[in-house]
Design a protein around this motif. Structure first.
Motif, PDB file in Angstrom:
ATOM      1  N   ARG A 118      42.607  45.030  48.402  1.00  0.00           N
ATOM      2  CA  ARG A 118      42.146  43.326  47.843  1.00  0.00           C
ATOM      3  C   ARG A 118      42.682  43.242  46.281  1.00  0.00           C
ATOM      4  N   PHE A 119      42.900  44.580  45.556  1.00  0.00           N
ATOM      5  CA  PHE A 119      43.615  44.206  44.173  1.00  0.00           C
ATOM      6  C   PHE A 119      44.870  43.607  44.675  1.00  0.00           C
ATOM      7  N   VAL A 120      46.054  44.799  44.965  1.00  0.00           N
ATOM      8  CA  VAL A 120      46.995  43.932  45.999  1.00  0.00           C
ATOM      9  C   VAL A 120      47.035  42.377  45.665  1.00  0.00           C
ATOM     10  N   GLU A 121      45.905  41.935  46.589  1.00  0.00           N
ATOM     11  CA  GLU A 121      46.387  40.108  47.220  1.00  0.00           C
ATOM     12  C   GLU A 121      46.408  39.574  45.694  1.00  0.00           C
ATOM     13  N   HIS A 122      45.023  40.156  44.283  1.00  0.00           N
ATOM     14  CA  HIS A 122      44.741  39.912  43.396  1.00  0.00           C
ATOM     15  C   HIS A 122      46.273  38.978  42.477  1.00  0.00           C
ATOM     16  N   LEU A 123      47.356  41.109  42.732  1.00  0.00           N
ATOM     17  CA  LEU A 123      48.029  40.503  41.619  1.00  0.00           C
ATOM     18  C   LEU A 123      49.451  39.892  42.600  1.00  0.00           C
ATOM     19  N   ALA A 124      49.086  39.859  44.135  1.00  0.00           N
ATOM     20  CA  ALA A 124      50.409  39.090  43.914  1.00  0.00           C
ATOM     21  C   ALA A 124      50.266  37.732  44.636  1.00  0.00           C
ATOM     22  N   THR A 125      49.241  36.464  43.956  1.00  0.00           N
ATOM     23  CA  THR A 125      48.508  35.505  43.971  1.00  0.00           C
ATOM     24  C   THR A 125      48.443  35.142  42.884  1.00  0.00           C
ATOM     25  N   SER A 126      46.783  35.130  42.600  1.00  0.00           N
ATOM     26  CA  SER A 126      46.726  34.857  40.719  1.00  0.00           C
ATOM     27  C   SER A 126      47.715  35.573  39.978  1.00  0.00           C
ATOM     28  N   GLY A 127      47.518  37.002  40.182  1.00  0.00           N
ATOM     29  CA  GLY A 127      48.289  37.829  39.202  1.00  0.00           C
ATOM     30  C   GLY A 127      49.860  37.293  38.601  1.00  0.00           C
ATOM     31  N   ILE A 128      50.559  36.814  39.492  1.00  0.00           N
ATOM     32  CA  ILE A 128      51.540  35.849  39.158  1.00  0.00           C
ATOM     33  C   ILE A 128      51.923  34.555  38.842  1.00  0.00           C
ATOM     34  N   GLU A 129      50.411  33.878  39.330  1.00  0.00           N
ATOM     35  CA  GLU A 129      50.403  32.272  38.850  1.00  0.00           C
ATOM     36  C   GLU A 129      49.958  32.706  37.393  1.00  0.00           C
TER      37      GLU A 129
END
Length: 224
Positions: A39-50
């Motif tokens: 789930r942390f990786v998903e955050h990085l890949a979505t809102s973290g990039i945005e």
């Protein structure tokens, strides 16, 4: 399927799937909390990039180059220690360590408001009750932080980083700075500063040798 083939995980965007080797390493490092790491990786890949915490080109390398690279540093930290992650940014290594080691108590120090907001959102979503986030520069955090271990990654060269991290230990503890190929050169340049700030030893060590093809290089400063 080869070791480099992504492993399908239900609900996980294909771009952030770990390879077979990365998944094996992640399961070893995170254990029963592997789903939190996903789930942390998903955050990085979505809102973290945005929000500009990481560049889009880093998405395929989130597991190996970022999350696992940071999480394995947990093996260098004793049980139940308090940790301050300086310049936490995208929660690397702070959040990765918090997931891997629920026994640790972490404070993530980050000066930029937008990053602090993101960190708080991620910590809340993951339900990490061993993490707090403080908006401050490292120099300011000295007034409120007193920990056993200070971590840092991609903050600055050791000659400057020593002055940002060592005072947070209040005379006793360890700094664990994740570094790359320049580690030896940086240590050589920083030895006088480290000694002046009370460092009793400085060494270059590795973490994750048992699970990573390329172990993480860490500069370890002991104070006291």
């Amino acid at each position: 399927m080869t070791e480099d083939s992504p492993v399908s995980v239900s609900g996980t965007p294909p771009a952030v799937l770990p390879t077979a080797a990365e998944r094996k390493a992640a399961e070893a490092v995170f254990g029963e909390r592997f789903a939190l790491a996903e789930r942390f990786v998903e955050h990085l890949a979505t809102s973290g990039i945005e929000r500009g915490l990481l560049g889009p080109r880093e998405v395929p390398r989130l597991w190996g180059r970022h999350v696992l690279n940071c999480a394995v540093v947990a093996e260098l930290i004793g049980n139940g220690k308090s940790v301050c992650d300086v310049g936490s940014g995208a929660g690397l290594p702070g959040i990765a360590l918090a997931i891997a080691r629920p026994d640790l108590s972490l404070v993530l120090v980050e000066p930029l408001e937008r990053r602090v907001a993101w960190l708080n959102e991620v910590v809340e979503d993951l339900g990490l009750d061993n993490v707090s986030v403080q908006r401050a520069r490292a120099e300011q955090a000295v007034r409120s932080v007193d920990v056993d271990v200070v971590t840092a990654r991609a903050v600055s060269a050791m000659s400057k980083l020593a002055g940002l991290t060592m005072p947070l230990l209040k005379g006793e503890g360890q700094v664990l700075a994740i570094k790359g190929r320049s580690a030896a050169e940086e240590v050589a340049d920083a030895r006088k500063v480290i000694r002046r700030l009370g460092g009793s030893s400085v060494e270059i060590v590795t973490a994750g040798e048992a699970v990573l093809e390329e172990p993480t290089t860490v500069v370890r400063i002991t104070v006291g």
